[in-house]
Each structure stands twice: as C-alpha cells, then as structure tokens.
Design a protein around this motif. Structure first.
Motif, PDB file in Angstrom:
ATOM      1  N   ASP A  88     101.564 -21.164 130.217  1.00  0.00           N
ATOM      2  CA  ASP A  88     102.219 -21.849 131.724  1.00  0.00           C
ATOM      3  C   ASP A  88     101.842 -21.875 132.341  1.00  0.00           C
ATOM      4  O   ASP A  88     100.628 -21.273 132.276  1.00  0.00           O
ATOM      5  CB  ASP A  88     103.611 -20.807 132.037  1.00  0.00           C
ATOM      6  N   PRO A  89     101.660 -22.954 133.213  1.00  0.00           N
ATOM      7  CA  PRO A  89     100.783 -23.725 133.978  1.00  0.00           C
ATOM      8  C   PRO A  89     100.540 -22.751 135.905  1.00  0.00           C
ATOM      9  O   PRO A  89     101.364 -21.520 135.262  1.00  0.00           O
ATOM     10  CB  PRO A  89     101.039 -24.446 134.167  1.00  0.00           C
ATOM     11  N   VAL A  90      99.189 -22.310 136.284  1.00  0.00           N
ATOM     12  CA  VAL A  90      99.809 -21.556 137.014  1.00  0.00           C
ATOM     13  C   VAL A  90      98.693 -22.213 138.432  1.00  0.00           C
ATOM     14  O   VAL A  90      98.210 -23.523 138.196  1.00  0.00           O
ATOM     15  CB  VAL A  90      98.490 -20.141 137.041  1.00  0.00           C
ATOM     16  N   ALA A  91      98.727 -21.809 139.895  1.00  0.00           N
ATOM     17  CA  ALA A  91      97.825 -22.598 140.773  1.00  0.00           C
ATOM     18  C   ALA A  91      96.438 -22.738 140.317  1.00  0.00           C
ATOM     19  O   ALA A  91      95.824 -21.621 139.658  1.00  0.00           O
ATOM     20  CB  ALA A  91      98.689 -21.908 142.337  1.00  0.00           C
ATOM     21  N   LEU A  92      95.802 -23.327 140.941  1.00  0.00           N
ATOM     22  CA  LEU A  92      94.413 -23.669 141.014  1.00  0.00           C
ATOM     23  C   LEU A  92      93.950 -22.516 141.633  1.00  0.00           C
ATOM     24  O   LEU A  92      94.176 -22.088 142.446  1.00  0.00           O
ATOM     25  CB  LEU A  92      94.040 -24.906 141.396  1.00  0.00           C
ATOM     26  N   PRO A  93      93.021 -21.521 141.057  1.00  0.00           N
ATOM     27  CA  PRO A  93      91.715 -20.879 141.155  1.00  0.00           C
ATOM     28  C   PRO A  93      91.581 -21.025 142.132  1.00  0.00           C
ATOM     29  O   PRO A  93      91.649 -22.683 142.107  1.00  0.00           O
ATOM     30  CB  PRO A  93      91.332 -20.524 140.330  1.00  0.00           C
TER      31      PRO A  93
END
Length: 222
Positions: free
Chosen positions: A45-50
C-alpha cells in the motif's frame, strides 16, 4: 602411481566444479527470496512521500503524491517487450514538498509528444533511483531532448526539481495517450541459474574427458 595422481587431481577439479555449481544454486535460492521481497515491497500500500527520502532505505517504496505538473517533458529512449521502441516521459510535478520528477509512462517513437496534464493530479507509484547508464550508453542529448539514461541529477537540473523520481503506476485522472511503465523487479540481475548450469556442464565435460583419458591409458598398458 601416475594413474593415482591423475585420478586424485581429476576428482579434486570435479569436486571444485560441483561445489561452485552447488554454490550458485544456493545463490539462486537467495536471489529469488530477495526478488520476492522486492515484489512484495513494490506492491504494498502506498504511503506519503518521506520528508527526506533515502536511496538505501526507500528504493521501490510505494508512495502517493498529489500536485500539479509544471512545464517541460524529457524523453528517455527505451524498448519494451510489449510495445517495442519508444520513450519514457519525465515531467516535473509541484507538490507540497517541492518539485519532483515523475515518470509518466511510455509512448511509441512515432507518437507525438502529448501535452503535460493540466490541473491537479494524484499519482500512485514507486520511488526509484534508476541505474540505466552503462559504459556504452551515449551521453544524453539535452538540446535535442533525447535521453539515453535517467540521470536524476541532470534531469533535476534541467527541469528545476529535486533529484527525486516517482515512477507512475496509476495517475488520477489518467492520461489516455501515455502507458504507465511501473517499476518491477525484472531489472534486478539474476543469472545464478545460468552460472550453475555452466559449472555443472564443466563438471560433466571434465568427467567425460577424465574417463576417456583413463580408458586410453588402460588400453595402451594392456
């Protein structure tokens, strides 16, 4: 005595070949495990850009980014099994963390360069630090907008972005004329099966040669 020495040396070389082949089989099992981990990471699942992406930690990290495309598109020459020769399209995306590079996807060589999408977009993709350049790779033709390798620093300098690339898996709204080329594990080298086969073939060839030599010596001595 000579026959005994010949047999001993032959067996030692044979054991070396078999040992190297077995080691490559073990390496193959290890690499397949690594590739499985990469595939699982890519599809997560995608996450926010670090805030501070790190190549060692965040390669293949699935992310979700939102923003609006700026002007300019770089064409990276590429060849695919499905569609043949064409270009990857790299454009700048302005996000709340600054401008980054987006690999929008693929068009054929004969296709006209499509316009950069206007309006807000949301992109699901993977962070990547490509290693396209080889010793035989030509220099990028920046003036002619034909790129042969995705050199992130050079691309970022050209498009005035951070040297940070997200490869699109899905864009909302989608681009009708651009085919996403999501990152996969196919580019990760895995030739251990080939190497194992080579060593085992050498072992077989060495065995045949040794047996033939011993048979000929026995015939001469009989």
């Amino acid at each position: 005595m000579r026959n005994a020495i010949t047999i001993f040396l032959s067996l030692a070389v044979l054991a070396l070949f078999i040992g190297l082949g077995t080691w490559q089989v073990q390496r193959l099992q290890w690499k397949e495990g690594v590739l499985a981990q990469i595939d699982a990471r890519i599809a997560a699942d995608p996450v926010a850009l670090p805030q501070a992406p790190d190549k060692a930690r965040d390669t293949y990290l699935p992310v979700m980014v939102a923003g609006q495309f700026g002007g300019g598109t770089l064409r990276v020459l590429v060849s695919t099994k499905q569609a043949g020769a064409g270009y990857r399209l790299i454009s700048p995306l302005q996000t709340d963390q600054g401008a980054i590079l987006i690999d929008r996807g693929f068009i054929r060589v004969a296709d006209e360069l499509p316009p950069v999408p206007t309006g807000p977009v949301t992109i699901e993709g993977n962070l990547h630090w490509p290693d396209d350049r080889r010793s035989s790779t030509p220099d990028n033709d920046v003036a002619g907008n034909t790129w042969f390798a995705r050199d992130l620093d050079q691309m970022a300098d050209t498009l005035n972005t951070k040297p940070l690339l997200v490869i699109t898996r899905q864009m909302t709204p989608p681009e009708a004329r651009v085919l996403p080329l999501p990152v996969t594990s196919e580019g990760v080298p895995n030739r251990h099966l080939e190497y194992a086969g080579t060593w085992f073939l050498l072992a077989l060839t060495w065995s045949v040669m040794t047996l033939t030599l011993l048979w000929r010596k026995k015939r001469r001595n009989s």
